[in-house]
Design a protein around this motif. Sequence first.
Motif, PDB file in Angstrom:
ATOM      1  N   ARG A 837       1.015  -1.205   0.013  1.00  0.00           N
ATOM      2  CA  ARG A 837      -0.138  -0.036   0.048  1.00  0.00           C
ATOM      3  C   ARG A 837       0.741   1.235  -0.185  1.00  0.00           C
ATOM      4  O   ARG A 837       0.768   2.208  -0.677  1.00  0.00           O
ATOM      5  CB  ARG A 837      -1.035   0.056   1.241  1.00  0.00           C
ATOM      6  N   ALA A 838       1.757   1.243   0.799  1.00  0.00           N
ATOM      7  CA  ALA A 838       2.883   2.400   0.988  1.00  0.00           C
ATOM      8  C   ALA A 838       3.480   2.527  -0.393  1.00  0.00           C
ATOM      9  O   ALA A 838       3.750   3.761  -0.774  1.00  0.00           O
ATOM     10  CB  ALA A 838       3.952   2.093   1.850  1.00  0.00           C
ATOM     11  N   VAL A 839       3.727   1.657  -1.235  1.00  0.00           N
ATOM     12  CA  VAL A 839       4.273   1.894  -2.540  1.00  0.00           C
ATOM     13  C   VAL A 839       3.340   2.124  -3.764  1.00  0.00           C
ATOM     14  O   VAL A 839       3.636   2.190  -4.881  1.00  0.00           O
ATOM     15  CB  VAL A 839       5.343   1.002  -2.934  1.00  0.00           C
ATOM     16  N   GLY A 840       2.072   1.976  -3.283  1.00  0.00           N
ATOM     17  CA  GLY A 840       1.120   2.641  -4.193  1.00  0.00           C
ATOM     18  C   GLY A 840       0.080   1.567  -4.655  1.00  0.00           C
ATOM     19  O   GLY A 840      -0.568   1.773  -5.544  1.00  0.00           O
ATOM     20  N   ALA A 841      -0.066   0.325  -4.003  1.00  0.00           N
ATOM     21  CA  ALA A 841      -1.083  -0.656  -4.612  1.00  0.00           C
ATOM     22  C   ALA A 841      -2.375  -0.464  -3.913  1.00  0.00           C
ATOM     23  O   ALA A 841      -2.590  -0.126  -2.700  1.00  0.00           O
ATOM     24  CB  ALA A 841      -0.434  -2.013  -3.917  1.00  0.00           C
ATOM     25  N   ASP A 842      -3.309  -0.376  -4.657  1.00  0.00           N
ATOM     26  CA  ASP A 842      -4.712  -0.220  -4.326  1.00  0.00           C
ATOM     27  C   ASP A 842      -5.315  -1.436  -3.911  1.00  0.00           C
ATOM     28  O   ASP A 842      -4.623  -2.486  -3.920  1.00  0.00           O
ATOM     29  CB  ASP A 842      -5.550   0.425  -5.544  1.00  0.00           C
ATOM     30  N   SER A 917      -4.879   2.103   8.685  1.00  0.00           N
ATOM     31  CA  SER A 917      -3.711   2.728   8.184  1.00  0.00           C
ATOM     32  C   SER A 917      -2.721   1.992   7.762  1.00  0.00           C
ATOM     33  O   SER A 917      -2.587   1.026   8.450  1.00  0.00           O
ATOM     34  CB  SER A 917      -3.650   3.948   9.133  1.00  0.00           C
ATOM     35  N   ILE A 918      -1.922   2.557   6.686  1.00  0.00           N
ATOM     36  CA  ILE A 918      -0.735   1.880   6.454  1.00  0.00           C
ATOM     37  C   ILE A 918       0.161   1.636   7.521  1.00  0.00           C
ATOM     38  O   ILE A 918       0.795   0.355   7.656  1.00  0.00           O
ATOM     39  CB  ILE A 918      -0.192   2.368   5.175  1.00  0.00           C
ATOM     40  N   ILE A 919       0.480   2.353   8.457  1.00  0.00           N
ATOM     41  CA  ILE A 919       1.220   2.642   9.416  1.00  0.00           C
ATOM     42  C   ILE A 919       0.662   1.333  10.349  1.00  0.00           C
ATOM     43  O   ILE A 919       1.820   0.669  11.207  1.00  0.00           O
ATOM     44  CB  ILE A 919       1.133   3.859  10.208  1.00  0.00           C
ATOM     45  N   GLU A 920      -0.496   1.340  10.713  1.00  0.00           N
ATOM     46  CA  GLU A 920      -1.004  -0.014  11.488  1.00  0.00           C
ATOM     47  C   GLU A 920      -0.569  -1.392  10.803  1.00  0.00           C
ATOM     48  O   GLU A 920      -0.228  -2.129  11.520  1.00  0.00           O
ATOM     49  CB  GLU A 920      -2.166   0.184  11.921  1.00  0.00           C
TER      50      GLU A 920
ATOM     51  N   HIS B  51       4.366  10.316   8.515  1.00  0.00           N
ATOM     52  CA  HIS B  51       3.398   9.412   7.936  1.00  0.00           C
ATOM     53  C   HIS B  51       2.314  10.131   7.445  1.00  0.00           C
ATOM     54  O   HIS B  51       2.005   9.798   6.514  1.00  0.00           O
ATOM     55  CB  HIS B  51       3.044   8.464   9.158  1.00  0.00           C
ATOM     56  N   GLY B  55       1.067  10.935   3.538  1.00  0.00           N
ATOM     57  CA  GLY B  55      -0.243   9.962   3.416  1.00  0.00           C
ATOM     58  C   GLY B  55      -0.269   8.541   3.680  1.00  0.00           C
ATOM     59  O   GLY B  55      -1.354   7.801   3.381  1.00  0.00           O
ATOM     60  N   LEU B  56       0.554   8.082   4.727  1.00  0.00           N
ATOM     61  CA  LEU B  56       0.377   6.870   5.125  1.00  0.00           C
ATOM     62  C   LEU B  56      -0.586   6.474   6.293  1.00  0.00           C
ATOM     63  O   LEU B  56      -0.971   5.506   6.509  1.00  0.00           O
ATOM     64  CB  LEU B  56       1.885   6.377   5.564  1.00  0.00           C
ATOM     65  N   ASP B  57      -1.000   7.678   6.965  1.00  0.00           N
ATOM     66  CA  ASP B  57      -1.799   7.602   8.347  1.00  0.00           C
ATOM     67  C   ASP B  57      -3.060   8.687   7.929  1.00  0.00           C
ATOM     68  O   ASP B  57      -2.761   9.403   7.192  1.00  0.00           O
ATOM     69  CB  ASP B  57      -0.806   7.778   9.504  1.00  0.00           C
ATOM     70  N   HIS B  58      -3.589   8.635   8.964  1.00  0.00           N
ATOM     71  CA  HIS B  58      -4.928   9.586   8.700  1.00  0.00           C
ATOM     72  C   HIS B  58      -4.729  10.440  10.140  1.00  0.00           C
ATOM     73  O   HIS B  58      -4.738   9.911  11.174  1.00  0.00           O
ATOM     74  CB  HIS B  58      -6.189   9.024   8.872  1.00  0.00           C
ATOM     75  N   ALA B  80      -3.509   6.346  -3.503  1.00  0.00           N
ATOM     76  CA  ALA B  80      -2.610   5.209  -3.877  1.00  0.00           C
ATOM     77  C   ALA B  80      -1.798   5.495  -5.117  1.00  0.00           C
ATOM     78  O   ALA B  80      -0.436   5.321  -5.200  1.00  0.00           O
ATOM     79  CB  ALA B  80      -3.123   4.036  -3.884  1.00  0.00           C
ATOM     80  N   VAL B  81      -2.366   6.194  -6.075  1.00  0.00           N
ATOM     81  CA  VAL B  81      -1.723   6.423  -7.350  1.00  0.00           C
ATOM     82  C   VAL B  81      -0.718   7.461  -6.924  1.00  0.00           C
ATOM     83  O   VAL B  81       0.361   7.715  -7.533  1.00  0.00           O
ATOM     84  CB  VAL B  81      -2.726   7.074  -8.188  1.00  0.00           C
ATOM     85  N   ARG B  83       0.740   8.016  -4.190  1.00  0.00           N
ATOM     86  CA  ARG B  83       2.094   7.394  -3.362  1.00  0.00           C
ATOM     87  C   ARG B  83       2.874   6.629  -4.498  1.00  0.00           C
ATOM     88  O   ARG B  83       4.162   6.758  -4.236  1.00  0.00           O
ATOM     89  CB  ARG B  83       1.413   6.440  -2.589  1.00  0.00           C
ATOM     90  N   ARG B  84       2.389   6.106  -5.494  1.00  0.00           N
ATOM     91  CA  ARG B  84       3.115   5.175  -6.282  1.00  0.00           C
ATOM     92  C   ARG B  84       3.913   6.212  -7.397  1.00  0.00           C
ATOM     93  O   ARG B  84       4.894   5.852  -8.070  1.00  0.00           O
ATOM     94  CB  ARG B  84       2.838   4.082  -6.573  1.00  0.00           C
TER      95      ARG B  84
END
Lengths: 925, 228
Positions: A837-842, A917-920, B51, B55-58, B80-81, B83-84
């Motif tokens: 997800r962090a590298v952009g996967a939906d 979240s991604i961090i979690e 984070h 955009g990794l956390d809210h 997501a787009v 981020r990549r």
Amino acid sequence: MKRLTMNQVAKANLKHNKKAYFSLAIGIFLAVYLACTAVLCIYGTLEANNEKAARKVGWGDTTLLDEPNVTDDQLRSSGYFDQIGRIYVTASVNDSEVFIGRYDETANDLMYRRCTVGRLPEKPGEIAAERSALDKLELEDANVGDIVTFTLKAFGGTPEKRTFTLVGILTEQTSYMEHTWSFFPEGTGAFPAILTHYDEPGCQYGTPVVHRIMTNRPGVTLTEIQADEILYQLGTAAQISRVSGNVMPYDNRVNDIKEQINQVVLYLILGSALLLSTCVAISSSMESMLAQKTEDIGMLRAVGATKKQIKRLFGRDAWILTLTALPVGAILGCLTAWIISCLMPNELIFLPTPWLLIPVVLISFLCVFLSSMLPLRRASRQLPMGILRDTNTLRKAKKFRNHKQFKATQLIAARQFYLHPMRQTGSACMIALMLFVAILLGEMLISTAASTISNQAAFTLTSRQDVGYTLEPFVHLKSPISGLTQNDLNQLRTLPTVRSTGSRLETQALLLVPEELPSYLKTHYIAIQADAHNRNMPVNPTAGAIDTRYLVVEKEEPVHTFPESLSYDSAMITAKQMHVLQSVLGVHQNIMPIRIIVATLDEVDFSKNIVDGEIDFDALDSGEEILVYAPNVVAKPSNHGMLETNQYFDDEIDPAAWDVVIMNDYFYVGQELNMYQLFGEQPDWFDTRDNEGQLQRFYSEMDTVSFSPKVGAVLKGVFRIGNTRPFGMYLITTEKGAKALGLMDNGAASVSIYLEGDPDIDTEELLNDTIKRIGLRRNMTVVNQLAINREDKEYQTRILMLFGGMVILFFAVAVSMQVTNASRRIRADERMVGTLRAVGADENALLSCYRLPIIISSLFGFVLAAIFYLLMMVFYPIAFPEWHIWLLAIVLMMAGLNALCSIIGVRGQLHRVVNKSIIENIREL
Amino acid sequence: MEIIRSESLSKVYRTGENKVYALNNVSLSIEQGSFTAITGPSGSGKSTLLHLLSGLDHPTDGKVIYQDADLYKYKDNQLAVLRRRRFGFVFQSYNLVRELTGWENILLPVMLDNRKADEEHLNRIIDLLGIRDRLSHLPGAMSGGQQQRISIARALANKPAILFADEPTGNLDGKSGREVLTLLRQVNRELGITLVLVTHDLNVAEQADRIIQLEDGKIARDSGVMQA
């Protein structure tokens, strides 16, 4: 300080990792449940079959018929028997073939008579009777409580009238017991179809016939009994088979065992397949669970735990789960077996005997032991640091190559699948099982549909005795009992909904054949070794109905070429009779008896059977033509010391596969068949077969007709006239044709009745009653195929429901296995999910990580099921005669549906992770 | 020129009745092409800030504005787009996909975007990071420093506008740490990529153009933007 035991560690492990152990627990529970269901079903089937057969033939092992010279003491001292019961056949009833009798106490237990209605007689003056016996006595309306008066005639006695109260209708037994004894004179081989109380006084004149029913001592076989010198004279001792439900004059033990295996083989296959897939499921759950514990195992190994300790620690979890699953699994297994027994009451008895718990526990523990052995072994063999650094992955990585273009998530999925193939095996096997059961269900539906649309006769009437029978080879003696007359047939034809009737009568004519006997008509021999005896078994196209060996008797060497079934002397007499007949008829050709079927041919489909010519019904009706059924016959010794023959070929015969191949080289279209028929009643003065003078007079006094029809068509292969398949060579003509030829008419011996569609219940009842009455007038057995079909259909529906339920159950289990598997992996891979997800996967891309293994396992399951299907077709072609590609297409769709449902389930699981979240996701715990 | 900014950014963790402010009303702006170091003691909220910026956390409250739009108003797939394509992220614990080789890990964001890799650009990064001989290995067969280099290469594969790095040298020994830091500095200078780095190591922070120090979720000190 308190000691820490393995059990405590294992319990704590289970307590704190409930979710991780969930699918393992399900797998173990399934193993216990299936083991319990399978054991109960197999035991229940065997017991049901025993019970079913005991209702037919009782619990005895051997019967001894009417041997007054052998005492019970002699039988006991032989050492072969345990219990000996006596069956008294008191008298015949109303001068028919129905007998009345009684049992002593032992016979009463061993014969195991049960009533469908009412009870057994409890005092003199009471009787219980089989329904078929009452039908034969034209008492088909008799009910329990009725008073009946019979004329009883004891053997060697005079008739006397006696009145009884009918207190019960017995289950049918006599026909099975009398199976082999029809040749006994004056009914001395009969068994009582009407029972009185033991104290019922016998007839005033005459004596009862006494049969003995005995149980054998353990291990004693009929062969041993028959081989005993003292008991050698007991030629009438026979084996009672509780497997086939019949009485046989020979030892049928091997076949009985085979039958018994056949009965349980379905449950064995099904149970083993289920248990096997459960084992794989347990193994794969264990593998996944241990994969999640690799770091724990690494730490334990690092702090000095031995391989054995690792195995014991994680294996103990499985044992604890098994013990926990046992009571629930056993109860649910009992419940399932009970439901199956309710669905198939005649096929399975629900008997939850406590000792059955032993095999259930053993099988369950064996399953868990075998399936957890491999994952535990693999886990315990990993090196401490190796686990931490994932050496396994590294080792396998050597086979990897870099991709310049790839679908990222699919590549990850493929790699995971490649590195851990065991993870998906369980669900793939479950899918394969589900699909295979679906294939079985499909095949059953196909055969059910096929049996519904086939053109069957709704009712058949068959004579209990031969309408005409042959005392001498060349004369057809008229039986005192006639078959159905034209009047009877007309009455049947006018019944409501009757479309047509097909009658069938077998008679015999004499065919003039050349002195140089054609090869097709000759008898061939096959040497067979059975029971340490060499036998020369004769084979000819008449299927043994007519022995043609007398035609060559004077040219053959005696003794060696004539086996015991037809001695040389006997053949010489027949040859002599033929010479006398030749002079009476004034012919020089050989005379060969040949069977003629006189039948209604309108409903018969000959389309696949005509070798040459065509069927011209006008020519048949006028007697100008006749049909010849001249099958090509092949034979070879079978593996069981018997003769294996076949005449039902549609295709070419492979001569190399058979010892004897007899091809028709004699009959052809247009050939004129010169024939005679001699018939009449047996004269009183005729007492010897070997007296030329008597023979000359006998033949001269018979009614003689001669006819020379031409062969209209030559037939081969298999077809049905009425409900009968051809057996051996014969000629075929119509009723009108038989009349035109002047053949003897003693009424139809068998009649098939075809209806316009299915009648309603009232019409069927009317048809049944009327046809039964007409049949009884001519001493015929009536079979109501509609009722049989209905029963079959009900049975098939129950089976279909059972299999349908299994498919749904397996479908649900397979989906839940797939979803549980993927969920467990999603939980374990949460960090990877976060990284992606962090590298952009939906979410869709993430789903493809878990979609691919599901699709692959579904496809793998489909391939496995298709292989099963193919194997069954190769090894069990009777049940799987044809390859149904559309069935495979449906099964493929089911595999697809299974994958779809699983993917929907996994999407839900993934959604929960993605909602964080991604961090979690990537946080290290 | 500003590339990204935060407005009153807060992150609150609730444990029962208690509220813990990981980040409390933080507003800041990052210049394009700059190298910003976020420092502070453990629990000061520096990683949380990074984070939220990436955009990794809210956030519990506040906005992150990138190209005139609030990141947290984006739909999941749009984020997501972003981020990549526009952001790169380097984690303290590398977070490589262990089933993929080094090369495949680097290509991951490009392939997720269904695009063809710019091999010239990738070769330049690979040479810059000195990881050519590790490309065909799985992460498990690499040292920490090598894994972190692969992770940097992955972050740079899509030519991002901003590279976020969370304690990139935290798991590395002194020498490897220094090498990685030099590389990041090089990336910032030679490729012109904005670098936002979280560290508790002042020696690392000192190499940045701007140092933001956080304490108890608030900016305690901001060295301001210095021209490189």
